[in-house]
Design a protein around this motif. Structure first.
Motif, PDB file in Angstrom:
ATOM      1  N   GLU A   7       0.895  -1.219  -0.038  1.00  0.00           N
ATOM      2  CA  GLU A   7      -0.057   0.071  -0.141  1.00  0.00           C
ATOM      3  C   GLU A   7       0.910   1.346   0.108  1.00  0.00           C
ATOM      4  OE1 GLU A   7      -3.324   2.125   2.882  1.00  0.00           O
ATOM      5  OE2 GLU A   7      -2.877  -0.106   3.143  1.00  0.00           O
ATOM      6  N   SER A  11       1.455   4.173  -3.141  1.00  0.00           N
ATOM      7  CA  SER A  11       0.434   5.462  -2.819  1.00  0.00           C
ATOM      8  C   SER A  11       1.804   6.460  -2.739  1.00  0.00           C
ATOM      9  CB  SER A  11       0.062   5.330  -1.400  1.00  0.00           C
ATOM     10  OG  SER A  11       0.803   5.085  -0.351  1.00  0.00           O
ATOM     11  N   SER A 199     -10.233  -7.927  -1.233  1.00  0.00           N
ATOM     12  CA  SER A 199      -9.728  -7.074  -0.641  1.00  0.00           C
ATOM     13  C   SER A 199      -8.254  -6.631  -0.998  1.00  0.00           C
ATOM     14  CB  SER A 199      -9.388  -7.345   0.876  1.00  0.00           C
ATOM     15  OG  SER A 199      -8.584  -8.534   0.982  1.00  0.00           O
ATOM     16  N   LYS A 202      -8.423  -4.463  -3.969  1.00  0.00           N
ATOM     17  CA  LYS A 202      -8.923  -3.061  -3.561  1.00  0.00           C
ATOM     18  C   LYS A 202      -7.844  -2.089  -2.973  1.00  0.00           C
ATOM     19  CE  LYS A 202     -11.890  -0.561  -0.278  1.00  0.00           C
ATOM     20  NZ  LYS A 202     -12.174   0.577  -1.082  1.00  0.00           N
ATOM     21  N   TRP A 205      -5.604  -1.142  -6.275  1.00  0.00           N
ATOM     22  CA  TRP A 205      -6.236  -0.104  -7.130  1.00  0.00           C
ATOM     23  C   TRP A 205      -6.599   1.140  -6.559  1.00  0.00           C
ATOM     24  CZ3 TRP A 205      -6.988   0.347 -12.208  1.00  0.00           C
ATOM     25  CH2 TRP A 205      -7.976   1.280 -12.620  1.00  0.00           C
ATOM     26  N   ASP A 206      -6.864   1.368  -5.143  1.00  0.00           N
ATOM     27  CA  ASP A 206      -7.038   2.280  -4.352  1.00  0.00           C
ATOM     28  C   ASP A 206      -5.760   3.131  -4.132  1.00  0.00           C
ATOM     29  OD1 ASP A 206      -9.612   1.530  -4.451  1.00  0.00           O
ATOM     30  OD2 ASP A 206      -9.730   1.153  -2.255  1.00  0.00           O
ATOM     31  N   ASN A 207      -4.467   2.415  -4.271  1.00  0.00           N
ATOM     32  CA  ASN A 207      -3.454   3.123  -3.914  1.00  0.00           C
ATOM     33  C   ASN A 207      -2.406   3.491  -5.135  1.00  0.00           C
ATOM     34  OD1 ASN A 207      -3.167   3.553  -0.830  1.00  0.00           O
ATOM     35  ND2 ASN A 207      -3.723   1.427  -1.047  1.00  0.00           N
ATOM     36  N   GLU A 210      -4.504   8.280  -9.052  1.00  0.00           N
ATOM     37  CA  GLU A 210      -5.666   8.562  -9.615  1.00  0.00           C
ATOM     38  C   GLU A 210      -5.571   8.884 -10.935  1.00  0.00           C
ATOM     39  OE1 GLU A 210      -9.757   8.068  -9.996  1.00  0.00           O
ATOM     40  OE2 GLU A 210      -8.667   7.326  -8.295  1.00  0.00           O
ATOM     41  N   LYS A 235     -10.347   1.632 -15.327  1.00  0.00           N
ATOM     42  CA  LYS A 235     -10.712   2.834 -15.088  1.00  0.00           C
ATOM     43  C   LYS A 235     -11.636   3.409 -16.246  1.00  0.00           C
ATOM     44  CE  LYS A 235      -8.767   7.633 -14.228  1.00  0.00           C
ATOM     45  NZ  LYS A 235      -7.654   8.432 -13.903  1.00  0.00           N
TER      46      LYS A 235
END
Length: 240
Positions: A7, A11, A199, A202, A205-207, A210, A235
């Motif tokens: 993560e 990020s 999980s 997620k 993708w979330d990190n 964008e 996306k």
């Protein structure tokens, strides 16, 4: 090597480019693989992942906006028996075809080098997973220019036998954003593999940044049976 948080690795880097994660689930039951693509140009961002047999391929989201398919349209994942191949380019096909002729993963990649996209000379990153008789091992490779010098190709292969539950390795094309883009350095990063397929998908993708993220593929393969589950996130999605 100290294990780090996937993560935080994601990020903390606005542009890792394309990335491969391979490892084993926390419960030790599944071989885990993830592959993501990012893009800065309209041509790179104009893509989606679609299923292709047991593997996937990239496809233009809007064919009218596709300007150069040479380095953006390819099959990142192909399956050959109990082997799963994942790469960031058309070397997937090279590995598949030459291993089918009894060459090794490393031998097949001797026929390829980094991408011809001066001045970046994007590394070719590849991985292969072998699952059979309840056993699992994997290897990763990177082919890169010699510190930006295209006259020499540096080749590195990393093999992982008896992977440890909850651990994986992460390799990507770029150390970060820049002009030219700085190639990945060192050996694949030791990262934690946590949670079930949803999980884990997620978390990745979330990190991812964008603005730059494009598509993500994740697969969990049962080491005992070979059965698998797949998740694809794009996306670019068609509005209904």
């Amino acid at each position: 090597m100290k294990q780090v948080s996937l993560e935080k690795e994601l990020s903390g880097n606005a542009y890792p480019g394309r990335g491969i994660v391979i490892g084993k689930s926390t419960d030790g039951a599944f071989a885990v693989v993830a592959y993501f693509i990012m893009g800065r140009s309209e041509n790179s961002r104009n893509r989606i992942f679609v299923e292709d047999g047991e593997g996937i391929r990239t496809q233009a989201f809007d064919p009218a906006k596709l300007t150069d398919p040479s380095l953006v349209i390819y099959a990142p994942v192909r399956v050959m028996g109990n082997k799963t191949i994942v790469t960031n380019g058309d070397q997937t096909d090279t590995i598949y075809e030459l291993m089918d002729r009894q060459q090794t993963f490393e031998q097949s990649l001797r026929t390829r080098e980094f991408e011809p996209d001066a001045p970046n000379y994007t590394p070719r990153i590849s991985g292969i997973m072998h699952i059979g008789d309840g056993q699992y091992n994997y290897a990763m490779s990177i082919l890169k220019s010699n510190n930006g010098n295209p006259d020499a190709c540096n080749r590195f292969t990393f093999a992982y036998e008896s992977p440890v539950a909850g651990e994986g390795h992460f390799i990507h094309t770029y150390m970060g954003d820049g002009n030219p883009l700085p190639s990945f350095e060192g050996e694949p990063t030791l990262v934690g593999i946590e949670g079930d397929i949803d999980s884990f998908t997620k978390v990745i993708w979330d990190n991812l940044n964008e603005d730059n993220k494009v598509s993500l593929f994740v697969r969990y393969i049962n080491i005992e049976t070979g059965a698998y589950e797949t998740r694809i996130v794009n996306k670019n999605v068609t509005q209904k």
